[in-house]
Structures are given as C-alpha cells and as structure tokens.
Write a protein that holds these residues in place. Structure first.
Motif, mmCIF file in Angstrom:
data_model
loop_
_atom_site.group_PDB
_atom_site.id
_atom_site.type_symbol
_atom_site.label_atom_id
_atom_site.label_comp_id
_atom_site.label_asym_id
_atom_site.label_seq_id
_atom_site.Cartn_x
_atom_site.Cartn_y
_atom_site.Cartn_z
ATOM 1 N N ALA A 182 -8.682 15.287 -26.022
ATOM 2 C CA ALA A 182 -9.482 15.616 -26.529
ATOM 3 C C ALA A 182 -10.034 16.755 -25.753
ATOM 4 C CB ALA A 182 -10.412 14.670 -26.685
ATOM 5 N N GLU A 183 -10.228 18.218 -26.766
ATOM 6 C CA GLU A 183 -10.966 19.252 -26.125
ATOM 7 C C GLU A 183 -11.987 18.546 -26.775
ATOM 8 O OE1 GLU A 183 -10.797 23.749 -27.496
ATOM 9 O OE2 GLU A 183 -8.911 22.747 -28.207
ATOM 10 N N ALA A 184 -13.070 19.207 -26.010
ATOM 11 C CA ALA A 184 -14.921 18.501 -26.379
ATOM 12 C C ALA A 184 -15.688 19.507 -25.633
ATOM 13 C CB ALA A 184 -14.661 16.717 -25.604
ATOM 14 N N LEU A 227 -19.957 12.985 -26.654
ATOM 15 C CA LEU A 227 -18.769 14.539 -26.685
ATOM 16 C C LEU A 227 -18.876 15.364 -28.358
ATOM 17 C CD1 LEU A 227 -16.250 12.837 -24.232
ATOM 18 C CD2 LEU A 227 -17.035 15.428 -23.604
ATOM 19 N N THR A 269 -15.807 16.167 -29.833
ATOM 20 C CA THR A 269 -14.324 16.650 -30.127
ATOM 21 C C THR A 269 -13.730 17.289 -31.224
ATOM 22 O OG1 THR A 269 -13.104 14.319 -30.379
ATOM 23 C CG2 THR A 269 -14.249 14.364 -28.765
ATOM 24 N N ARG A 270 -12.523 18.229 -30.827
ATOM 25 C CA ARG A 270 -12.540 18.414 -32.171
ATOM 26 C C ARG A 270 -11.332 17.812 -32.761
ATOM 27 N NH1 ARG A 270 -9.268 24.663 -31.431
ATOM 28 N NH2 ARG A 270 -8.407 24.530 -33.157
ATOM 29 N N GLN A 279 -11.188 14.098 -32.333
ATOM 30 C CA GLN A 279 -12.147 12.530 -32.507
ATOM 31 C C GLN A 279 -13.253 12.859 -32.904
ATOM 32 O OE1 GLN A 279 -10.487 9.925 -32.060
ATOM 33 N NE2 GLN A 279 -8.293 11.523 -31.663
ATOM 34 N N HIS A 295 -17.426 23.136 -21.317
ATOM 35 C CA HIS A 295 -16.159 22.867 -23.007
ATOM 36 C C HIS A 295 -15.166 21.973 -22.214
ATOM 37 C CE1 HIS A 295 -13.535 24.964 -25.604
ATOM 38 N NE2 HIS A 295 -13.523 24.238 -25.732
ATOM 39 N N ASP A 343 -10.358 20.191 -21.416
ATOM 40 C CA ASP A 343 -10.138 19.672 -21.825
ATOM 41 C C ASP A 343 -10.066 17.791 -20.815
ATOM 42 O OD1 ASP A 343 -7.842 18.697 -23.135
ATOM 43 O OD2 ASP A 343 -6.996 19.714 -21.355
#
Length: 242
Positions: free
Chosen positions: A6-8, A25, A27-28, A30, A56, A58
C-alpha cells in the motif's frame, strides 16, 4: 497472514506496549488503515523514522484479525523533514492530516482523490511556492468538495441564480442571493468571494495576488464552512497562524 502492499501517508501514531506503535494511515488503495509497527520505538529500529506523521511511504502489510501489521516500509517523500523547521507549514500540515482522517470516517473505504489531494497539499507546503495558510485553505475546500460538500461561490447555493452574490452561509452551502439569504449570513467583500472561488479551483495567480485583508476574511469563512460540515472544529486548527 496474507500480505499486501500500500502507498500511504502517515496521519498519526500512538504508543502500544513497550516498543510498538499503532500507525493511522491514509492509503491510496485501502482508504483509512490502522496498523501495528512492531519494535518501532526501539533505538535499534531501522525504519522507525519512516513511520512518522506526514511521511509518504510504500508499505508491505500483513492482514490481521483486528489490526494489520507493517512488515516493510520505504520512504517515497519525507515531508516531515521539510515541515519540521517551519512552524507555520507544520501546523497547516497537521490540520490537513486531521481533516483527512475526519473526512474518511470509515476504514477500508478507498478514496484515491482524497489521498492525491493530501499528497499534493503536503508537497505544496514543502515547496514554499505559496503561503502555508493559502495552501491549507485550498486543501480544506477541495477535500470537502471531494467528500460531497462542495461550496458554491458563484451561483446561489439554494436557488441556483447566477451571481455574484453578497451573502455567505455555511449551513446553506455557500453564497446566497438576496431572495434566499438567511439570518446571520456573513457579508464578505466581492474580492473575498472571488478569492474563495480561486482557492477551490486552485487558481494560484489569483490567490497569490490577493490582499492580506481578503486572505484573512476568506480564512475565517473556510474555517466556518469546515466546522459546520464536520460538526465540530479541528483541534489542530487552533494552532495554525492566521
């Protein structure tokens, strides 16, 4: 346990036990996620600094019954490093993090637009291209719009009559015409109404050219609009320099 990436952006943290932290977080993919970072408070931890607010990242996470577990973290943008030395930008960023968490009330509900707005807002704060207060006001209006609370600064918010209009009321959703104005409505200057529209649209030449008195008036109206739709004010907004 199943793993996922996840990217967050790290919104906030709080202690758990002797050495762990719970990390909140955005996330992008989730939406809002709360996860445990084990051993992150130990001095020997190699990636504790990657899980500080504003960062930011990963991530790799393992799905858990109640809380997921962070197993890997790589920094994408260390926004915290750029904000830590600037009080005005730091407090504006804190208000942005709190807003993001409040607007996404339910966990695991993806909101790519909110994620991208937050990353863009933090990047703008660290670039020093615009005033921190104006970056915050623009972010607040745009994030409210994405959440379904888009204000109207041109047409009357009640009847749709094209403006310009003199009155502004947060409960009505923006500016009001003479026929629709409500008791207690604010009467901002015409320049301030134009500025509010520019903040919502991201029209930075107009924002950057605005006079300080119009910036102050717009800031007060943005705060009132935000408080109305969140039903209570942001705690962090009290520390933002205005």
């Amino acid at each position: 346990m199943p793993l996922y990436r996840a990217e967050a952006v790290v919104l906030r943290t709080h202690k758990l036990g002797e050495a762990d932290r719970i990390i909140t977080l955005l996330t992008r993919s989730q939406g809002l996620v709360r996860a445990v970072a084990k051993g992150v408070r130990r001095t020997s931890s190699r990636w504790g600094s990657r899980l500080e607010p504003f960062t930011h990242v990963d991530l790799q996470l393992a799905e858990g019954r109640n809380l997921d577990v962070i197993t890997q973290a790589e920094t994408i943008d260390p926004f915290s490093a750029g904000l830590g030395a600037d009080y005005e930008a730091y407090t504006a960023g804190t208000a942005m993090l709190e807003t993001a968490e409040r607007l996404i009330a339910e966990e695991r509900q993806p909101s790519v637009q909110q994620f991208l707005l937050l990353v863009g807002g933090l990047r703008a704060l660290t670039s020093d291209e615009h005033g921190a207060g104006q970056v915050l006001d623009s972010y607040l209006l745009r994030s409210l719009a994405v959440a379904g609370y888009a204000p109207s600064f041109d047409a009357c918010a009640r009847c749709g009559t094209e403006g310009p209009h003199r009155w502004f009321n947060p409960s009505a959703g923006g500016v009001l015409c003479a026929s629709c104005r409500l008791p207690g409505s604010a009467t901002p200057s015409a320049e301030t109404v134009v500025l509010l529209g520019a903040l919502l649209a991201g029209d930075w030449p107009v924002v950057d050219a605005a006079e300080p008195r119009h910036l102050r008036e717009a800031t007060g109206l943005v705060a009132a609009y935000l408080q109305w739709h969140l039903e209570r004010g942001l705690r962090s907004l009290a520390y933002v320099q205005r």
